[in-house]
Write a protein that holds these residues in place. Structure first.
Motif, PDB file in Angstrom:
ATOM      1  N   VAL A   1      78.028 -13.248  73.676  1.00  0.00           N
ATOM      2  CA  VAL A   1      78.906 -13.422  74.831  1.00  0.00           C
ATOM      3  C   VAL A   1      79.832 -12.216  74.856  1.00  0.00           C
ATOM      4  O   VAL A   1      80.417 -11.855  73.837  1.00  0.00           O
ATOM      5  N   VAL A   2      79.935 -11.585  76.009  1.00  0.00           N
ATOM      6  CA  VAL A   2      80.792 -10.418  76.162  1.00  0.00           C
ATOM      7  C   VAL A   2      82.037 -10.821  76.939  1.00  0.00           C
ATOM      8  O   VAL A   2      81.947 -11.330  78.057  1.00  0.00           O
ATOM      9  N   VAL A   3      83.204 -10.606  76.323  1.00  0.00           N
ATOM     10  CA  VAL A   3      84.483 -10.799  76.999  1.00  0.00           C
ATOM     11  C   VAL A   3      84.918  -9.421  77.482  1.00  0.00           C
ATOM     12  O   VAL A   3      85.227  -8.541  76.683  1.00  0.00           O
ATOM     13  N   LEU A   4      84.908  -9.246  78.776  1.00  0.00           N
ATOM     14  CA  LEU A   4      85.085  -7.931  79.385  1.00  0.00           C
ATOM     15  C   LEU A   4      86.385  -7.899  80.182  1.00  0.00           C
ATOM     16  O   LEU A   4      86.584  -8.696  81.099  1.00  0.00           O
TER      17      LEU A   4
ATOM     18  N   ALA B   1      88.734 -12.507  72.920  1.00  0.00           N
ATOM     19  CA  ALA B   1      87.409 -12.752  72.358  1.00  0.00           C
ATOM     20  C   ALA B   1      87.468 -13.765  71.224  1.00  0.00           C
ATOM     21  O   ALA B   1      86.609 -14.652  71.118  1.00  0.00           O
ATOM     22  N   ALA B   2      88.481 -13.635  70.369  1.00  0.00           N
ATOM     23  CA  ALA B   2      88.615 -14.573  69.250  1.00  0.00           C
ATOM     24  C   ALA B   2      88.854 -15.990  69.762  1.00  0.00           C
ATOM     25  O   ALA B   2      88.286 -16.960  69.236  1.00  0.00           O
TER      26      ALA B   2
ATOM     27  N   VAL C   1      87.979 -17.193  72.725  1.00  0.00           N
ATOM     28  CA  VAL C   1      86.744 -17.666  73.355  1.00  0.00           C
ATOM     29  C   VAL C   1      85.749 -18.125  72.301  1.00  0.00           C
ATOM     30  O   VAL C   1      85.096 -19.169  72.448  1.00  0.00           O
ATOM     31  N   SER C   2      85.630 -17.365  71.214  1.00  0.00           N
ATOM     32  CA  SER C   2      84.718 -17.745  70.139  1.00  0.00           C
ATOM     33  C   SER C   2      85.071 -19.107  69.564  1.00  0.00           C
ATOM     34  O   SER C   2      84.191 -19.963  69.352  1.00  0.00           O
ATOM     35  N   ARG C   3      86.369 -19.324  69.330  1.00  0.00           N
ATOM     36  CA  ARG C   3      86.797 -20.625  68.786  1.00  0.00           C
ATOM     37  C   ARG C   3      86.547 -21.747  69.787  1.00  0.00           C
ATOM     38  O   ARG C   3      86.156 -22.856  69.416  1.00  0.00           O
ATOM     39  N   THR C   4      86.776 -21.465  71.055  1.00  0.00           N
ATOM     40  CA  THR C   4      86.623 -22.496  72.081  1.00  0.00           C
ATOM     41  C   THR C   4      85.163 -22.868  72.296  1.00  0.00           C
ATOM     42  O   THR C   4      84.817 -24.046  72.409  1.00  0.00           O
ATOM     43  N   LEU C   5      84.298 -21.865  72.340  1.00  0.00           N
ATOM     44  CA  LEU C   5      82.880 -22.148  72.523  1.00  0.00           C
ATOM     45  C   LEU C   5      82.293 -22.862  71.313  1.00  0.00           C
ATOM     46  O   LEU C   5      81.466 -23.773  71.461  1.00  0.00           O
ATOM     47  N   ASP C   6      82.698 -22.438  70.107  1.00  0.00           N
ATOM     48  CA  ASP C   6      82.262 -23.085  68.867  1.00  0.00           C
ATOM     49  C   ASP C   6      80.739 -23.199  68.821  1.00  0.00           C
ATOM     50  O   ASP C   6      80.182 -24.289  68.652  1.00  0.00           O
ATOM     51  N   LEU C   7      80.087 -22.049  68.974  1.00  0.00           N
ATOM     52  CA  LEU C   7      78.630 -22.012  68.982  1.00  0.00           C
ATOM     53  C   LEU C   7      78.133 -21.169  67.808  1.00  0.00           C
ATOM     54  O   LEU C   7      78.157 -19.939  67.868  1.00  0.00           O
ATOM     55  N   PRO C   8      77.684 -21.804  66.725  1.00  0.00           N
ATOM     56  CA  PRO C   8      77.154 -21.039  65.588  1.00  0.00           C
ATOM     57  C   PRO C   8      75.995 -20.139  66.027  1.00  0.00           C
ATOM     58  O   PRO C   8      75.142 -20.539  66.826  1.00  0.00           O
TER      59      PRO C   8
ATOM     60  N   VAL D   1      76.272 -17.463  67.814  1.00  0.00           N
ATOM     61  CA  VAL D   1      76.600 -16.708  69.022  1.00  0.00           C
ATOM     62  C   VAL D   1      77.775 -15.788  68.711  1.00  0.00           C
ATOM     63  O   VAL D   1      78.840 -16.249  68.298  1.00  0.00           O
ATOM     64  N   VAL D   2      77.569 -14.492  68.889  1.00  0.00           N
ATOM     65  CA  VAL D   2      78.593 -13.495  68.612  1.00  0.00           C
ATOM     66  C   VAL D   2      79.346 -13.181  69.897  1.00  0.00           C
ATOM     67  O   VAL D   2      78.735 -13.048  70.962  1.00  0.00           O
ATOM     68  N   VAL D   3      80.666 -13.067  69.807  1.00  0.00           N
ATOM     69  CA  VAL D   3      81.483 -12.706  70.961  1.00  0.00           C
ATOM     70  C   VAL D   3      81.934 -11.259  70.800  1.00  0.00           C
ATOM     71  O   VAL D   3      82.490 -10.883  69.766  1.00  0.00           O
ATOM     72  N   TRP D   4      81.690 -10.441  71.817  1.00  0.00           N
ATOM     73  CA  TRP D   4      82.069  -9.025  71.794  1.00  0.00           C
ATOM     74  C   TRP D   4      83.236  -8.791  72.736  1.00  0.00           C
ATOM     75  O   TRP D   4      83.153  -9.127  73.914  1.00  0.00           O
ATOM     76  N   PRO D   5      84.310  -8.176  72.283  1.00  0.00           N
ATOM     77  CA  PRO D   5      85.365  -7.741  73.199  1.00  0.00           C
ATOM     78  C   PRO D   5      85.056  -6.346  73.728  1.00  0.00           C
ATOM     79  O   PRO D   5      84.633  -5.462  72.977  1.00  0.00           O
ATOM     80  N   LEU D   6      85.233  -6.151  75.013  1.00  0.00           N
ATOM     81  CA  LEU D   6      84.923  -4.859  75.622  1.00  0.00           C
ATOM     82  C   LEU D   6      85.946  -4.551  76.702  1.00  0.00           C
ATOM     83  O   LEU D   6      86.291  -5.416  77.508  1.00  0.00           O
TER      84      LEU D   6
END
Length: 222
Positions: free
Chosen positions: A96-99, A135-136, A138-145, A147-152
């Motif tokens: 998941v990209v947080v842009l 991004a951090a 979003v990662s905690r909220t999605l809680d999907l093992p 799945v990597v979240v990228w900040p851009l």
């Protein structure tokens, strides 16, 4: 999902609120700008400047939809009054990209200096840190093992030294990519090696459940 532009809406609301009331409308009709109106217009202009960058980013990433990317715009930041400009789910369903879109001074170069991001002489590291925090969260909220979240961060206007930067952010164990608009779509399009439509759809469904559309609240200009 069609791009909504809360920055543009916020600017319009500011201008309208500053002109609210019989006296303010009368002065506006006469072409008189009060101090209140001038302050509102100045703040609104900054929001509109940012809105132009968001709209351009939305236009650019729309091309990724045909390549299996799932694209969302203007989502509410969990547990915050902030918003996420753009969020993309990769075709493989593992990223998941947080842009975040920015529009910086076109006459100043964006560069790394002492491991901090500067636009000319202005330290903009706080905006790099902000997208990493997004991004951090979003990662905690999605809680999907798995799945990597990228900040851009995509920078409109200001040229970027070397074309792209790999910045560091406080409390983020990884890289924050800082790109110009010309590098944005090629960088994302090259990332996924395989497509998994079912997994991507499941991640997108999770995004839609926990990240709701952003509705800006009223802002007053004193």
């Amino acid at each position: 999902m069609t791009a909504r532009n809360s920055a543009a809406a916020q600017a319009a609301t500011m201008r309208a609120n500053a002109r609210r009331g019989v006296w303010q409308r009368l002065l506006a009709a006469l072409g008189v700008r009060t101090d209140r109106v001038r302050r509102a217009d100045a703040v609104a202009a900054r929001w509109e400047h940012g809105a132009a960058g968001e709209a351009e980013t939305a236009r650019l990433v729309a091309a990724l939809g045909s390549q299996g990317w799932v694209i969302r715009h203007d989502l509410r930041m969990p547990g915050s009054r902030a918003n996420l400009d753009h969020l993309l789910v990769s075709p493989c369903g593992t990223a998941v990209v947080v842009l975040d879109s920015k529009h910086w001074h076109r006459g100043r170069t964006t560069m790394l200096r002492n491991r901090r991001v500067f636009c000319g002489i202005e330290d903009r590291q706080w905006q790099v840190d902000a997208v990493a925090r997004y991004a951090a969260r979003v990662s905690r909220t999605l809680d999907l093992p798995g799945v990597v979240v990228w900040p851009l961060l995509v920078i409109h206007g200001s040229p970027i030294a070397g074309g792209r930067l790999e910045a560091q952010a406080s409390d983020w164990d990884g890289v924050v990519h800082v790109l110009g608009p010309a590098r944005l779509v090629p960088t994302l399009a090259a990332a996924p090696k395989v497509h998994d439509p079912a997994r991507a759809a499941a991640v997108a469904a999770r995004v839609d459940r926990v990240l709701t559309p952003y509705i800006p609240g009223p802002r007053r200009v004193r």
